[in-house]
Motif scaffolding. Structure first.
Motif, PDB file in Angstrom:
ATOM      1  N   LEU A   1      -1.272  -0.831  -4.157  1.00 39.97           N
ATOM      2  CA  LEU A   1      -2.537  -0.158  -3.923  1.00 39.97           C
ATOM      3  C   LEU A   1      -2.240   1.259  -3.445  1.00 39.97           C
ATOM      4  O   LEU A   1      -1.630   1.452  -2.394  1.00 39.97           O
ATOM      5  N   ILE A   2      -2.656   2.214  -4.242  1.00 36.96           N
ATOM      6  CA  ILE A   2      -2.405   3.605  -3.882  1.00 36.96           C
ATOM      7  C   ILE A   2      -3.687   4.190  -3.330  1.00 36.96           C
ATOM      8  O   ILE A   2      -4.743   4.084  -3.953  1.00 36.96           O
TER       9      ILE A   2
ATOM     10  N   LYS B   1       2.002  -9.750 -13.963  1.00 35.92           N
ATOM     11  CA  LYS B   1       2.635 -10.117 -12.697  1.00 35.92           C
ATOM     12  C   LYS B   1       2.382  -9.060 -11.631  1.00 35.92           C
ATOM     13  O   LYS B   1       2.544  -9.301 -10.450  1.00 35.92           O
ATOM     14  N   LEU B   2       2.050  -7.845 -12.103  1.00 36.57           N
ATOM     15  CA  LEU B   2       1.838  -6.740 -11.171  1.00 36.57           C
ATOM     16  C   LEU B   2       0.625  -5.926 -11.600  1.00 36.57           C
ATOM     17  O   LEU B   2       0.495  -5.555 -12.768  1.00 36.57           O
ATOM     18  N   LEU B   3      -0.253  -5.674 -10.650  1.00 42.48           N
ATOM     19  CA  LEU B   3      -1.400  -4.808 -10.898  1.00 42.48           C
ATOM     20  C   LEU B   3      -1.232  -3.559 -10.043  1.00 42.48           C
ATOM     21  O   LEU B   3      -1.042  -3.654  -8.833  1.00 42.48           O
ATOM     22  N   ILE B   4      -1.273  -2.404 -10.677  1.00 44.21           N
ATOM     23  CA  ILE B   4      -1.206  -1.159  -9.923  1.00 44.21           C
ATOM     24  C   ILE B   4      -2.612  -0.579  -9.851  1.00 44.21           C
ATOM     25  O   ILE B   4      -3.245  -0.353 -10.879  1.00 44.21           O
ATOM     26  N   ALA B   5      -3.111  -0.389  -8.643  1.00 42.62           N
ATOM     27  CA  ALA B   5      -4.458   0.151  -8.470  1.00 42.62           C
ATOM     28  C   ALA B   5      -4.332   1.539  -7.856  1.00 42.62           C
ATOM     29  O   ALA B   5      -3.974   1.685  -6.697  1.00 42.62           O
ATOM     30  N   ASP B   6      -4.582   2.564  -8.674  1.00 42.31           N
ATOM     31  CA  ASP B   6      -4.421   3.944  -8.226  1.00 42.31           C
ATOM     32  C   ASP B   6      -5.763   4.475  -7.737  1.00 42.31           C
ATOM     33  O   ASP B   6      -6.607   4.843  -8.530  1.00 42.31           O
ATOM     34  N   GLU B   7      -5.955   4.530  -6.446  1.00 45.42           N
ATOM     35  CA  GLU B   7      -7.214   4.948  -5.827  1.00 45.42           C
ATOM     36  C   GLU B   7      -8.402   4.291  -6.531  1.00 45.42           C
ATOM     37  O   GLU B   7      -9.283   4.980  -7.036  1.00 45.42           O
ATOM     38  N   PRO B   8      -8.460   2.961  -6.555  1.00 48.73           N
ATOM     39  CA  PRO B   8      -9.453   2.299  -7.411  1.00 48.73           C
ATOM     40  C   PRO B   8     -10.890   2.513  -6.950  1.00 48.73           C
ATOM     41  O   PRO B   8     -11.818   2.267  -7.714  1.00 48.73           O
TER      42      PRO B   8
ATOM     43  N   GLY C   1       0.839  -1.187   0.000  1.00 49.37           N
ATOM     44  CA  GLY C   1       0.000   0.000   0.000  1.00 49.37           C
ATOM     45  C   GLY C   1       0.876   1.240   0.000  1.00 49.37           C
ATOM     46  O   GLY C   1       1.862   1.289   0.723  1.00 49.37           O
ATOM     47  N   ILE C   2       0.544   2.216  -0.832  1.00 51.77           N
ATOM     48  CA  ILE C   2       1.246   3.497  -0.761  1.00 51.77           C
ATOM     49  C   ILE C   2       0.238   4.544  -0.309  1.00 51.77           C
ATOM     50  O   ILE C   2      -0.788   4.751  -0.956  1.00 51.77           O
ATOM     51  N   VAL C   3       0.509   5.159   0.838  1.00 51.24           N
ATOM     52  CA  VAL C   3      -0.406   6.125   1.422  1.00 51.24           C
ATOM     53  C   VAL C   3       0.226   7.507   1.381  1.00 51.24           C
ATOM     54  O   VAL C   3       1.428   7.645   1.586  1.00 51.24           O
TER      55      VAL C   3
ATOM     56  N   ILE D   1       3.191  -1.380   3.954  1.00 53.64           N
ATOM     57  CA  ILE D   1       2.704  -0.043   3.640  1.00 53.64           C
ATOM     58  C   ILE D   1       3.890   0.916   3.548  1.00 53.64           C
ATOM     59  O   ILE D   1       4.801   0.859   4.379  1.00 53.64           O
ATOM     60  N   ALA D   2       3.872   1.772   2.521  1.00 52.80           N
ATOM     61  CA  ALA D   2       4.849   2.852   2.438  1.00 52.80           C
ATOM     62  C   ALA D   2       4.087   4.161   2.598  1.00 52.80           C
ATOM     63  O   ALA D   2       3.065   4.363   1.954  1.00 52.80           O
ATOM     64  N   VAL D   3       4.555   5.018   3.500  1.00 55.84           N
ATOM     65  CA  VAL D   3       3.915   6.314   3.693  1.00 55.84           C
ATOM     66  C   VAL D   3       4.759   7.357   2.989  1.00 55.84           C
ATOM     67  O   VAL D   3       5.964   7.453   3.230  1.00 55.84           O
ATOM     68  N   MET D   4       4.136   8.112   2.091  1.00 54.74           N
ATOM     69  CA  MET D   4       4.892   9.120   1.346  1.00 54.74           C
ATOM     70  C   MET D   4       4.492  10.526   1.751  1.00 54.74           C
ATOM     71  O   MET D   4       3.332  10.790   2.081  1.00 54.74           O
ATOM     72  N   TYR D   5       5.453  11.411   1.739  1.00 57.40           N
ATOM     73  CA  TYR D   5       5.193  12.821   2.016  1.00 57.40           C
ATOM     74  C   TYR D   5       6.155  13.651   1.188  1.00 57.40           C
ATOM     75  O   TYR D   5       7.377  13.427   1.254  1.00 57.40           O
ATOM     76  N   ALA D   6       5.628  14.560   0.405  1.00 58.75           N
ATOM     77  CA  ALA D   6       6.430  15.485  -0.401  1.00 58.75           C
ATOM     78  C   ALA D   6       7.529  14.781  -1.196  1.00 58.75           C
ATOM     79  O   ALA D   6       8.688  15.173  -1.156  1.00 58.75           O
ATOM     80  N   GLY D   7       7.156  13.730  -1.907  1.00 55.75           N
ATOM     81  CA  GLY D   7       8.102  13.081  -2.804  1.00 55.75           C
ATOM     82  C   GLY D   7       9.122  12.192  -2.127  1.00 55.75           C
ATOM     83  O   GLY D   7      10.133  11.834  -2.727  1.00 55.75           O
ATOM     84  N   LYS D   8       8.863  11.835  -0.878  1.00 60.30           N
ATOM     85  CA  LYS D   8       9.788  10.955  -0.163  1.00 60.30           C
ATOM     86  C   LYS D   8       9.001   9.860   0.544  1.00 60.30           C
ATOM     87  O   LYS D   8       7.877  10.094   0.995  1.00 60.30           O
ATOM     88  N   VAL D   9       9.622   8.667   0.635  1.00 62.87           N
ATOM     89  CA  VAL D   9       9.035   7.636   1.481  1.00 62.87           C
ATOM     90  C   VAL D   9       9.523   7.937   2.889  1.00 62.87           C
ATOM     91  O   VAL D   9      10.703   7.802   3.181  1.00 62.87           O
TER      92      VAL D   9
END
Lengths: 355, 334
Positions: free
Chosen positions: B211-212, B175-182, B39-41, B226-234
């Protein structure tokens, strides 16, 4: 907030039908956006309205403010009838219909008042802070427009003072007054929208999805501010949103709508933990909870199918096409709005079977 | 060659706009294993979408990868030409977007749109492709697929359109599904259906999922990491339990505290994160979250903190963690 404070806003049998574009004049079909909805809000309290898109929650809020002319029903504000279509029974203080000598219900008198004085008392905050602010007006003028319309300032200096006080109250400052909406972020714009509603010193505010367009970290700021303002000015809110966790957080009572009808209403605690209606239950279970252990262990009731078109809703109970308990009765008769507990109302045929 | 399915290392990506350079990704490193759900939050503008777009090689002009490597399934995405990228896109990696209303082509039937992906990547005949399209629609839970396949997107509801999008994405079993705010554009009850479908298909087809989302509730029930991102950084990354129960970054803590919870017995005042999101044209020096951080120190305003590792998979970028680590090391020595 106790239950004895007076009713500030009340709607009775409110209906709002919109004609369907393209349907023939002879056989007009209507979208029953709000279909026979009744509720009241006590002074200083918050009523939350939840439901999915197309359920009529926004239309209820707007019709209540008479931004649309209601198709039928009665709207009472602070004891004064401000709209009555003349075909709705009168009720006494205890909610019983008033009967005439022959035992027939007495209907109300057709009424429509000039809304201007009420517009000062009843305000609205819109969902989209990008669309609800005029891009060609400065923020000062956006907030000041209402002050001008209601002639609340006797001089230019007083007007300016009022605008600045309002902006500061919502966490902006005086230099923001000369800027245009595009110079602000979404959260700041929503603050401008709130300042505009507050500028005329209202008693009642319809908050129509005020936070759904905002980022998560900004949502909490706006919710906290709405709560502070409520305490400070004794405001009464009708809080409309699709996010039940937010509605539960801010509301005293919650009403759940489905396809134009109110299906359940109760205190917010009661509704979240002891809901009766199968729709409310599936709505609650569909909300993902931000806690891995709880969400791993909770069983989801996943509703099958889509929300039917409001132009052509199912017969009987509107929810029956997606309801796990539906049977023949649900298709034939519309369920009655009945009391299931203190302040807890619900419309379902099979309350005994819903465990 | 990396042993991970996706391996992004020190990626820098900037948009060169007339107003100046926007550093959308600033030293982002992430990896993903086969069959894993990541998950990318983050908030709007945090770079969560841009990160995953760069795996698809669909960074829009005026954006450019200006540093680092993006490896996917043995390919170096940043070095591939558009022609080579086309062979991978839709076959090995697919994407579903937020708004199913605009991501389907309104002038083609949904059958056409599913078949397009099949015909492009396999040597199936038209008739076989149609058969496969029907099969896919059935797989994503659309009833009467033979009839639906001749319909246009406007004839379907939002939830159905998202199902069609998923069918297109899965046409070649990527092999990979990217779900952008599905599910952001969908109602809660429909959201529950779609999320359940994605998880079901993941089990069935064994693909990895990114999952974004901005909804912490969704990641808590679906993701392994889960990766938490803020201003272009994990700014923090870890297992779902790490992030929810032992968050190490003030922003992660703030996010968790700022959402009201439905299962709370009594409503408590929300703890808001003060301030406004970063202006990406003029990001602050040092830690991007420093101006909003309740525990901001002097060094935070000057220098970006390095990652502190709490376990093999849990790490966070905050000077406070460094300080704690330093103090702990001091105690052990004495």
């Amino acid at each position: 907030m106790d239950d004895t404070s007076k009713k500030l806003v009340e709607i009775q049998h409110l209906k709002q039908y919109f004609p369907v574009a393209g349907s023939s004049i002879l056989s007009r079909t209507y979208v029953k956006a709000v279909d026979d909805v009744s509720f009241f809000i006590r002074k200083g309290q918050t009523l939350g309205l939840v439901g999915e898109s197309g359920c009529g929650k926004t239309t209820t809020g707007r019709t209540l403010l008479q931004l649309y002319e209601p198709t039928a029903g009665r709207i009472i504000y602070d004891g004064n009838v401000i709209f009555d279509s003349g075909n709705v029974p009168l009720y006494d203080e205890n909610g019983k219909p008033v009967l005439d000598g022959e035992g027939k219900p007495v209907l109300g008198k057709k009424t429509k008042v000039n809304m201007l004085p009420y517009r000062r008392k009843m305000q609205i905050v819109f969902q989209d802070p990008y669309a609800s602010l005029d891009p060609r007006m400065t923020v000062g003028d956006i907030v000041g427009e209402a002050i001008d319309i209601h002639k609340l300032a006797s001089s230019k200096a007083e007007r300016r003072d009022k605008i600045i006080t309002m902006l500061e109250r919502v966490g902006l400052n005086s230099e923001h007054a000369n800027r245009y909406p595009h110079e602000f972020s979404g959260g700041q714009r929503q603050r401008v929208g709130i300042a505009r509603a507050l500028a005329v010193d209202p008693e009642f505010i319809v908050c129509d999805e005020p936070i759904s367009a905002l980022d998560v970290s900004i949502q909490a700021q706006v919710i906290n501010m709405l709560e502070d303002l409520q305490r400070e000015f004794g405001l009464t809110y009708l809080f409309i949103a699709h996010d039940l966790s937010v509605v539960k957080h801010i509301s005293t009572k919650i009403g759940v709508m489905y396809l134009g009808k109110l299906v359940e209403m109760a205190d917010s605690y009661e509704l979240t933990f002891h809901s009766c209606h199968p729709y409310t239950r599936s709505l609650i279970s569909a909300i993902p909870i931000a806690d891995p252990i709880t969400s791993r262990n909770s069983k989801r009731i996943v509703l099958q199918g889509d929300i039917p078109s409001p132009v052509n809703p199912p017969s009987g109970c509107h929810f029956r096409t997606r309801c796990p308990y539906a049977d023949k009765l649900c298709a034939e008769a519309e369920p009655k709005w009945g009391k299931v507990g203190e302040g807890h109302w619900c419309a379902c045929h099979h309350l005994d079977r819903v465990d | 060659m990396s042993e991970h399915l996706v391996d992004i290392k020190n990626e820098r990506l900037s948009f060169f706009t007339p107003a100046g350079e926007v550093k959308a990704l600033n030293d982002v490193s992430l990896y993903l294993e086969d069959g894993e759900v990541l998950g990318i939050v983050g908030e709007s503008g945090s770079g969560k979408s841009v990160t995953s777009y760069s795996i698809m090689g669909i960074t829009a002009d005026p954006g450019r990868i200006i540093g680092g490597t993006v490896e996917f399934n043995g390919h170096h995405i940043e070095k591939l030409s558009e022609k080579e990228m086309r062979k991978i896109r839709g076959k090995e990696v697919s994407m579903i977007f937020q708004d199913p209303m605009t991501s389907l082509n309104p002038v083609y039937t949904i059958g056409n749109q599913i078949e397009e992906a099949i015909l492009l990547h396999t040597d199936k005949s038209k008739a076989e492709a149609r058969e496969r399209a029907v099969e896919l629609l059935r797989l994503v839970g659309i009833n009467e697929p033979e009839k639906r396949i001749k319909q246009y997107p406007h004839e379907l509801s939002g939830g159905m359109r998202q199902r069609v999008m998923i069918a297109i994405a899965l046409a070649c079993e990527p092999k990979l599904l990217i779900a952008d705010e599905p599910t952001t554009a969908l109602d809660v009850t429909i959201q529950a259906q779609i999320l359940e479908l994605i998880m079901e298909l993941k089990e069935k087809l064994g693909m990895a999922v990114i999952l974004i989302t901005h909804d912490l509730g969704i990641v808590s029930s679906m993701c392994d990491r889960i990766a938490v991102m803020y201003a272009g950084k994990v700014i923090e990354c870890g297992s779902t339990d790490d992030i929810f129960y032992t968050p190490k970054h003030e922003y992660t803590r703030g996010l968790l505290r700022s959402v009201p919870r439905l299962d709370e017995k009594e409503s408590q005042r929300l703890v808001a994160i003060e301030g406004t999101p970063v202006d990406m044209l003029n990001p602050p020096a040092g830690c991007p979250f420093a101006p909003r951080c309740p525990k901001c120190m002097k060094i935070c305003l000057r220098e970006m903190p390095p990652y502190t590792y709490f376990s093999d998979i849990h790490y966070s970028a905050c000077w406070l963690n460094q300080k704690e680590e330093f103090e702990n090391a001091g105690k052990e020595e004495s």
